[in-house]
Design a protein around this motif. Structure first.
Motif, mmCIF file in Angstrom:
data_model
loop_
_atom_site.group_PDB
_atom_site.id
_atom_site.type_symbol
_atom_site.label_atom_id
_atom_site.label_comp_id
_atom_site.label_asym_id
_atom_site.label_seq_id
_atom_site.Cartn_x
_atom_site.Cartn_y
_atom_site.Cartn_z
ATOM 1 N N ASN B 132 -37.218 27.288 7.246
ATOM 2 C CA ASN B 132 -37.759 28.230 6.286
ATOM 3 C C ASN B 132 -38.841 27.900 5.516
ATOM 4 N N GLY B 133 -39.113 26.716 5.578
ATOM 5 C CA GLY B 133 -40.413 26.190 5.133
ATOM 6 C C GLY B 133 -41.707 26.647 5.653
ATOM 7 N N ALA B 134 -42.918 26.536 5.228
ATOM 8 C CA ALA B 134 -44.073 26.831 5.817
ATOM 9 C C ALA B 134 -44.469 25.963 7.027
ATOM 10 N N THR B 135 -45.067 26.521 8.278
ATOM 11 C CA THR B 135 -45.203 26.015 9.352
ATOM 12 C C THR B 135 -46.444 25.133 9.111
ATOM 13 N N PRO B 136 -46.474 23.786 9.386
ATOM 14 C CA PRO B 136 -47.948 22.933 8.858
ATOM 15 C C PRO B 136 -49.011 23.595 9.721
ATOM 16 N N ASP B 137 -50.096 23.047 9.149
ATOM 17 C CA ASP B 137 -51.382 23.654 9.740
ATOM 18 C C ASP B 137 -51.420 22.566 11.178
ATOM 19 N N PRO B 138 -51.767 22.966 12.221
ATOM 20 C CA PRO B 138 -51.916 22.124 13.396
ATOM 21 C C PRO B 138 -53.040 21.055 13.360
#
Lengths: 273, 301
Positions: B132-138
């Motif tokens: 449920n955290g932010a998906t990291p920048d790829p």
């Protein structure tokens, strides 16, 4: 050979009995009594924490509600209650209402799991002591099903159904006669409930350790089905407890007391009344 | 006369007399036995009743007290039983103790030879990203590398995804991922065996634990929230514990932990850490993200 006849003989030979003595029947072994009452807090803890665990991932879901986004029918009940029951219109989180009232509360998975393990280990331990008491006191024989049980249980059920009507109309309404420790309906209930307890333990292990005990999970139809079993067994306990408590209270103080002190002064029942 | 004498002798002998057991043998071992009837002096019966009812009352009070002490503060507050936090100092200790017992049971049940059930392709279900955290920048992926610490050589080893795929055999398996929340999913994984990595880069001899760190390290509002798990070395050696690079035949997406994630089907989903950046072998049990938040530490299923 019923023991009503046997007891009749015994009573006859002891007719000039000592007036100072009170005749009582030994009814429940000490260990059976202790474990019976311990089940109350343990099962309460298991159910309250269990429904909190259920909240984290409900088994039963429907399409998301267009207005609330809710998928859980249990939460729908809470939303309905808050919308229709006066005084609850201001309730801050209607979707949580049901979980706030039949569980520890929503969003408490870690706490609920810990409490569930404490209670589950106590429940298994309690079950073992219960079986020990049943064997030591010989009480297990009174719980075994008989061939006549189905017919007699239906008769007993019909009697219970007729009681309120008999009270209203003032009619005499006698219970079916039996000369065993329990009537057939009680026997069915008291025999099934320990088995349901055992199944709760097994389905619990099946979903707790689905990899190491995969054969157990397989017996219950796989991980997801074992969860459904575990969930519905809870409602079986609740279905049993409600009439159980009502009937004990209706039956009177002697029956309730016998589960605390172990004996009953109702010696006449065994004589075929 | 004779009978009265006998009764009084019995009364003198013990406080109650038991009826003679039926001389006739019951028809079978399973047949219900006649109830045991005893005769008790009224004073004695009153004393027994008083004693047992008092014990029952004491037990009921103890049960209510234990329930009040063990139930979560939030529940008691909602019920209006307490108005401010009143934490019983031994409560956490007791609950943690029971959690440890359950972990020990799980560890005892674990067998390195026991393989978890595998499934066919048609049984694969959709796997949700439950983070449920932010998906990291790829953008971290091109520069991604894996750091190994706590090795027998005393050195740190750095590996990139090409090194890993070139030096290790790729294994495929379709297994079930079980979440602590209660849901589960069947997914097809491909990757290298953790055991093969352990053979190629052996940990220091006293090491019993693995600490895994992740580049999935943002909270729901993009705030720093590093994710890390502890894993026992025995589980890392399990034949079905993979360092996966592919999900259902495709390279891992950012949501599922690109480029390398742990797949340990003998553990709850929360141990299956995504986007591993560092693997450290330790002698003592390392910290664990969810254990710090009140969940168990071993999580063997």
């Amino acid at each position: 050979m019923t023991y009503s006849s046997h007891l009749g003989e015994v009573v006859a030979t002891r007719m000039p009995e000592d007036q100072s003595g009170v005749r009582v029947l030994r009814r429940h072994h000490l260990l059976v009594r202790c474990t019976h009452w311990l089940n109350v807090p343990i099962l309460l803890g298991l159910i309250l924490s269990g429904i909190s665990i259920y909240w984290a991932s409900p088994v039963y879901k429907h399409q998301p509600d267009p207005q609330t986004g809710n998928v859980d029918p249990l939460a729908d009940v809470g939303i309905w209650v808050c919308a229709h029951v006066p005084g609850l219109h201001q309730y801050s989180s209607p979707a949580d209402w049901i979980y706030n009232h039949i569980s520890l509360g929503p969003g408490m998975l870690a706490v609920a799991l810990r409490l569930h393990w404490v209670c589950a280990y106590l429940f298994m331990l309690n079950g073992l002591v219960f079986v020990t008491g049943m064997v030591m006191g010989g009480g297990w024989r009174s719980l075994l099903p008989r061939q006549t049980d189905l017919r007699d249980a239906l008769k007993m059920f019909r009697y219970y159904l007729g009681v309120p009507l008999a009270i209203v109309t003032g009619r005499i309404w006698l219970p079916p006669r039996f000369n065993t420790k329990y009537n057939a309906l009680q026997r069915v209930a008291y025999f099934s409930v320990p088995i349901a307890g055992l199944l709760s333990v097994f389905t619990g292990w099946a979903i707790h350790k689905p990899m190491q005990l995969y054969w157990l999970t397989w017996i219950f139809g796989g991980y997801d089905k074992a969860r459904v079993w575990h969930f519905w067994l809870v409602w079986l306990f609740i279905l049993f407890v409600v009439p159980h408590v009502m009937l004990v209270l209706a039956d009177g103080w002697d029956t309730l007391r016998s589960m605390i002190v172990g004996w009953s002064t109702r010696t006449e029942r065994s004589e075929g009344s | 006369m004779n009978l009265e004498d006998k009764t009084s002798a019995e009364e003198a002998d013990k406080t109650f007399s038991t009826e003679p057991v039926s001389s006739r043998k019951p028809a079978s071992f399973f047949q219900e036995r006649p109830p045991q009837e005893i005769e008790v002096a009224p004073q004695l019966l009153r004393r027994w009743t008083r004693r047992d009812l008092l014990l029952f009352g004491a037990g009921a009070v103890a049960a209510v007290a234990a329930g009040g002490a063990l139930l979560p503060q939030a529940t008691l507050k909602r019920l209006g039983i307490i108005h401010e936090n009143k934490n019983w100092p031994r409560k956490e200790w007791l609950l943690n103790k029971s959690l440890r017992i359950d972990d020990d049971v799980a560890e005892a049940l674990y067998s390195s030879n026991r393989l978890v059930p595998t499934y066919t392709r048609s049984q694969i279900t959709s796997l949700r990203n439950n983070y449920n955290g932010a998906t990291p920048d790829p953008s971290y992926i091109p520069e991604w590398r894996l750091t190994l610490d706590g090795l027998a050589s005393g050195l740190s080893v750095y590996l990139n995804i090409r090194n890993l795929l070139a030096s290790f055999q790729v294994h495929e398996q379709i297994t079930r991922l079980v979440c602590v929340e209660g849901w589960s999913a069947i997914a097809g994984w491909a990757g290298l065996r953790f055991d093969d990595l352990l053979r190629a880069h052996p940990p220091m001899s006293q090491a019993k634990w693995v600490r895994l760190e992740s580049s999935v390290n943002l909270g729901p509002w993009g705030n720093p929230d590093p994710y890390y798990v502890s894993l026992d070395l025995a589980t890392a050696h399990h034949a079905q514990t993979l360092l996966a690079t592919h999900l259902n035949g495709k390279p891992l997406t950012v949501e599922h932990g690109a480029p390398l994630r742990l797949v340990a089907p003998v553990k709850l989903g929360l141990k299956n850490i995504k986007a591993i950046t560092r693997i450290s072998y330790t002698n003592d049990e390392p910290a664990d993200y969810w254990a710090k938040r009140g969940y168990s530490r071993y999580d063997g299923i």
